[in-house]
Design a protein around this motif. Structure first.
Motif: not given
Lengths: 564, 228
Positions: A142, A391, A395-396
Motif C-alpha cells: 500500500q 475496500p 485495495e484488495s
C-alpha cells in the motif's frame, strides 16, 4: 666469468616468487562467479489525473548495498537489496514515505509468494512468521502504490544465486566498505528503455446469455438474473498480480455456476423461466469502469428485465461468514428476497450470511462495490463478498499477497453451492421447501476439480487490465469457456477512461556483475609493470651481463656529454 | 574501468614477448625477420592442424575426457613439432647464430600463438562489466607458453641443427622434447580428466614450463661445452 654461477640462483628466486603469486591468485579465485541473471518485476508506474505514483524509472545501473549500510553513506547512487524478512518499517518511513534519495530498490520476496514456484504452498516457515510477512508485505504494498519514487523499484524472488550475492554484499557492508566505484563489489544492471505510456488501455467485458424457457403465447419478456464478477487485478507489481482471491475466486464461482445451470437449462424440463446473464467485467480496480460501460451498452428494455444482479467479489478464503452488500435499503422487496434465498441455503450449509447496507453518494467518484454501478442505473444488485467493509481505492484488488496458497478451494466450492442453490430456489420457486438440487454425489454436484483447475490457471495469470491486450489468450480462454456453457457470448471491447494513466515495462532481467575496483586495476598495473621490469632486468643480466643493464641507463647522459 | 582491465590483461599476455625481444641480444642482431617468418609458419601449421582436427576428430557433446580422442589430438599436436622443424631448418635466415635463431623462432612461434588464441577472447571478454580472474590467468598461461615454446625451439635446434653433441645426452634431449611437445595434451588431461580448475592448471603450467626451461637450458649449455 663470474656470471654463470649467479644464474641458477636468480632463476630460483623467480621460481619462488612466481609460485607465491600463483598461490595468492588461487586463494582469491574461490570468491569469483559469473554474471547472474535474475527475473525482476517492476513496481507499477501510473498517474491519477496527472499526479505521478509508483516507480518512475526502469533502467538501473548502480552498485549494490544491503540494509546494513553505514548511516552516513550517500545512497543516491546505490541500489539497496532488501529481503522482505529483514525489512523494518523505520527504513520504509525514512526512505520511501519521507523520500530520501536512493539509486534504486530491489525487494526480495520469499518463494512462498511466487506463483510460478511449485513448492510455494505452505512449505516455508511456521505460520507465525508467515502471518507477519503477509501483514508486512500488505503494508509495504500500500505504501509503495501510493508513493512517488523517482528511482527504479523492483521485486525479485529469493533463490540460491541471489542469496549468495546478498550474503556477499552483507559481508562487504559489515566490513565497512560500501560498494562504490573505487572499492568494487556488485553492480546491478537493468537495461530497459524509458517506460512509455500505455495508449488507450483496453478493457474487455465478456457476457454470456443463457435464455430461459418461454411458454407459448406469453408476449412478455422473461425476467433476467445477472451474475457478475470482475476479472482484472491491480497490484504493486503488475507482472505478479494474479489475484487468486480478488477476484479469481469470483470468476471460478461464476464459471462453475454457469456450468451447473447450463446442465439444467439443456433439458427443456428443467429449463427455468428466467434468463441468466453472466458477465465477466474488466476495470474492477478502477471504480468498476468496465462494469459501467457494460451496463451502459445495454438496451433500456433489457436493463428493465433484470430482476437483480449478484456480483461476486473475493469469496475464496472465508470460514463461515459471508456478507451481502447492498446499497438499497433492506426493506426493498428484491433485497429481502435475495437475503431470504441466501440465508435459507446458508442455514442448510451451516454458514452465516449477513446483510450490509451502504448508501451510495452519487457525487463521490469512488465506487467501492461492483453492485453500486448497477444501483446507479437503478438496477437492483448485491455483492457477495467475504470482506465486511468496502475496500479503499486500489485495495484488495489482487496484489502481491493474493496468491494461490492463501485461497481455500473448499470455501469456493461452498460459495458456488450457496449461490447456485439460492438462485435455483428463486428460479424454480422452491422457497420454503427443503430441496437440494446441487446435492453432493449427484450429477449436478459442484465439481471440485473444475474449480481447482480454473483456480490454478487464474493463479498463474497476471491480469492487470492495461497490460492485457484485446486478444490475450486469457481473455480468449474465458470467452471459450463461457461459450461452452451459454447460448450466446458477446465480447465488448472498450477503452478505460477516467483519471488513470499507466506505463509499460512491467518485468525485466537484472544482470548482477561482480566488478573490480579501480584501485584493484591500478594495483594490478603496478604489479604487472614491476613484473615486466624485473623480467627485463633479469633477461639483460643473464644474456648480456649486469654491466650492460647499467650501461642502458647510463647511455643518455653519455650522449649528452658527446654533444656537449 | 573495464578498458583498463583489458589493457592490464593485454600487458600481461603480450608484454613478456616484447620484453624478451628487447632485453636479449635478439634486438641487437635484428632477428625480427626470423620471428615474423616463424609466426607465418605457425599460422600455416595452425591451419593444417585445424583441418586435421576437423577431419579426424568427432565433435564431443560432453566435456568429458575421452582417451582415444585425446591421443589422436596429441598426435595431431605433433604437427606443431613438424612446423617448428620446418621453421628451424628449412627457412633461410640471415647469418645468425644457432643461439639466436632458436630464440627468435620460439619467440615468433609463441607470439603468433598468443595473438591467435588469446587476443579475440580478451577483446570480447575482458572489456565486459563482470570481473573474473580468467583473463589474468590466461595472460599467465601465455607467459608459460612463451617459456615452453622457447624451450621446445632450443631442444629442436639441439636435435636437428647441432651435429656434435654428447651421445649420452641424446635420449634425454628427445625425452624432454616429447614432454614439452605433449604439454597441451597433459594440461587438457588435467583440466578435463582430473577436473582441475583453471588456476591450478595455470600454476602447473607455469611450474612445469620453468622446470623444462631450466632442464633445456642445462642441456643446451652442456652441449655447447665441447665446442667452446
Amino acid at each position: 666469468m663470474a656470471t654463470p654461477p649467479r644464474k641458477p640462483r636468480n632463476r630460483e628466486m623467480l621460481f619462488d616468487s612466481v609460485i607465491a603469486l600463483v598461490f595468492i591468485l588461487v586463494a582469491c579465485v574461490d570468491f569469483c562467479d559469473g554474471a547472474t541473471v535474475v527475473d525482476v518485476y517492476r513496481l507499477i508506474q501510473y498517474d491519477i489525473s496527472g499526479v505521478p505514483f509508483g516507480s518512475r524509472l526502469a533502467s538501473l545501473n548502480h552498485h549494490a548495498a544491503s540494509l546494513h549500510f553505514s548511516p552516513h553513506a550517500d545512497l543516491s547512487r546505490t541500489v539497496l537489496l532488501i529481503p522482505l524478512r529483514e525489512l523494518n518499517m523505520s527504513f520504509v518511513q525514512e526512505y520511501i514515505v519521507a523520500g530520501k534519495p536512493l539509486g534504486g530498490l530491489i525487494f526480495l520476496l520469499p518463494q512462498m509468494f511466487n506463483f510460478e514456484s511449485k513448492d510455494g504452498a505452505g512449505s516455508n516457515g511456521d505460520d507465525g512468521s508467515k502471518e507477519l510477512l503477509k501483514s508486512m508485505l500488505a503494508e509495504l504494498e500500500q505504501i509503495l502504490i501510493h508513493a512517488n519514487l523517482p528511482y527504479p523499484v523492483y521485486f525479485a524472488f529469493e533463490d540460491d544465486n541471489i542469496d549468495a550475492v546478498l550474503l556477499d554484499i552483507k559481508k562487504n557492508d559489515a566490513s565497512g566498505q560500501p560498494a562504490t566505484a573505487t572499492t568494487g563489489g556488485y553492480k546491478f544492471v537493468v537495461s530497459a528503455t524509458e517506460p512509455k505510456k500505455v495508449g488507450s488501455p483496453p478493457i474487455t467485458n465478456i457476457q454470456g446469455w443463457l435464455s430461459g424457457l418461454k411458454t407459448d403465447g406469453d408476449s412478455h419478456q422473461l425476467p433476467t438474473i445477472a451474475i457478475v464478477a470482475s476479472y482484472d487485478t491491480f497490484g504493486a507489481a503488475p507482472a505478479l498480480s494474479v489475484g487468486s482471491d480478488s477476484n479469481g475466486s469470483g470468476i471460478v464461482a461464476l464459471l462453475e455456476v454457469a456450468r451447473l445451470f447450463s446442465l439444467l437449462y439443456s433439458n427443456p424440463k428443467t429449463r427455468g423461466q428466467y434468463n441468466l446473464l453472466f458477465g465477466l467485467t474488466s476495470g474492477g480496480p478502477y471504480n468498476y469502469n468496465g462494469t459501467r460501460k457494460w451496463l451502459q451498452s445495454f438496451d433500456q428494455r433489457l436493463r428493465e428485465t433484470i430482476d437483480y444482479a449478484i456480483c461476486l467479489d473475493t469469496i475464496g478464503s472465508w470460514e463461515n461468514e459471508l456478507w451481502i452488500h447492498v446499497s438499497k435499503p433492506p426493506e426493498n422487496a428484491f433485497i429481502k428476497q435475495i437475503l431470504e434465498d441466501f440465508s435459507s441455503v446458508a442455514e442448510e450449509l451451516g454458514v452465516q450470511v449477513n446483510l450490509k447496507h451502504k448508501k451510495i453518494n452519487i457525487s463521490n467518484p469512488r465506487v467501492a462495490w461492483e453492485h453500486e454501478q448497477f444501483s446507479r442505473l437503478r438496477v437492483t444488485a448485491a455483492t457477495l463478498s467475504e470482506l465486511s467493509s468496502a475496500p479503499e481505492l486500489l485495495e484488495s484488488t489482487g496484489g502481491l499477497l493474493d496468491g494461490r496458497q492463501f485461497v481455500n478451494e473448499a470455501a469456493i466450492v461452498r460459495s458456488v453451492k450457496l449461490i447456485a442453490e439460492s438462485l435455483a430456489k428463486h428460479i424454480y420457486g422452491h422457497q420454503g421447501k427443503n430441496v437440494q438440487i446441487f446435492a453432493d454425489n449427484s450429477n449436478l454436484a459442484v465439481n471440485p476439480s473444475y474449480v481447482r483447475s480454473w483456480l490454478d490457471v487464474l493463479s498463474q495469470t497476471p491480469r492487470v487490465a492495461p497490460f492485457l491486450s484485446k486478444d490475450d489468450p486469457f481473455i480468449t480462454a474465458l470467452k471459450k469457456e463461457l461459450e461452452d456453457h451459454t447460448d450466446e457470448v458477446n465480447v465488448q471491447r472498450e477503452i478505460l477512461d477516467g483519471m488513470f494513466t499507466f506505463y509499460d515495462s512491467t518485468s525485466a532481467k537484472l544482470n548482477i556483475y561482480q566488478v573490480a575496483s579501480v584501485t584493484f586495476d591500478l594495483l594490478l598495473l603496478l604489479v604487472l609493470g614491476s613484473y615486466l621490469i624485473v623480467l627485463f632486468s633479469f633477461l639483460v643480466i643473464t644474456t648480456r651481463g649486469l654491466d650492460d643493464l647499467i650501461s642502458l641507463f647510463r647511455r643518455p647522459p653519455s650522449r649528452k656529454v658527446k654533444t656537449a | 574501468m573495464t578498458v583498463f582491465h583489458f589493457f592490464n590483461c593485454a600487458i600481461l599476455t603480450f608484454g613478456p614477448h616484447a620484453v624478451y625481444y628487447s632485453a636479449t641480444p635478439l634486438s641487437e642482431y635484428d632477428t625480427l625477420g626470423t620471428s615474423v617468418k616463424a609466426a607465418v609458419v605457425y599460422l600455416a601449421t595452425a591451419l593444417v592442424k585445424l583441418i586435421c582436427l576437423a577431419t579426424f576428430l568427432k565433435v564431443s557433446e560432453s566435456d568429458s575426457f575421452d582417451p582415444y580422442q585425446e591421443i589422436l589430438k596429441a598426435l595431431i599436436g605433433f604437427i606443431d613439432v613438424a612446423g617448428l622443424y620446418f621453421a628451424l631448418t628449412q627457412l633461410t635466415h640471415r647469418n645468425i647464430s644457432q643461439n639466436h635463431k632458436f630464440q627468435a623462432v620460439g619467440l615468433g612461434w609463441a607470439f603468433a600463438d598468443s595473438v591467435l588464441h588469446r587476443l579475440a577472447p580478451l577483446w570480447v571478454g575482458a572489456r565486459g562489466l563482470e570481473f573474473t580472474w580468467e583473463y589474468i590467468l590466461q595472460g599467465l598461461e601465455a607467459n608459460a607458453n612463451l617459456v615452453l615454446s622457447i624451450s621446445l625451439a632450443a631442444l629442436g635446434s639441439l636435435m636437428w641443427l647441432r651435429k656434435n653433441k654428447p651421445k649420452t645426452l641424446i635420449p634425454i634431449i628427445y625425452l624432454c622434447a616429447v614432454i614439452v611437445a605433449t604439454m597441451p595434451s597433459i594440461t587438457s588431461y588435467l583440466r578435463r580428466g582430473l577436473g582441475w580448475h583453471l588456476p591450478k592448471v595455470v600454476g602447473f603450467e607455469l611450474f612445469t614450463s620453468l622446470v623444462m626451461a631450466f632442464i633445456s637450458w642445462q642441456l643446451f649449455s652442456a652441449c655447447q661445452r665441447p665446442s667452446v
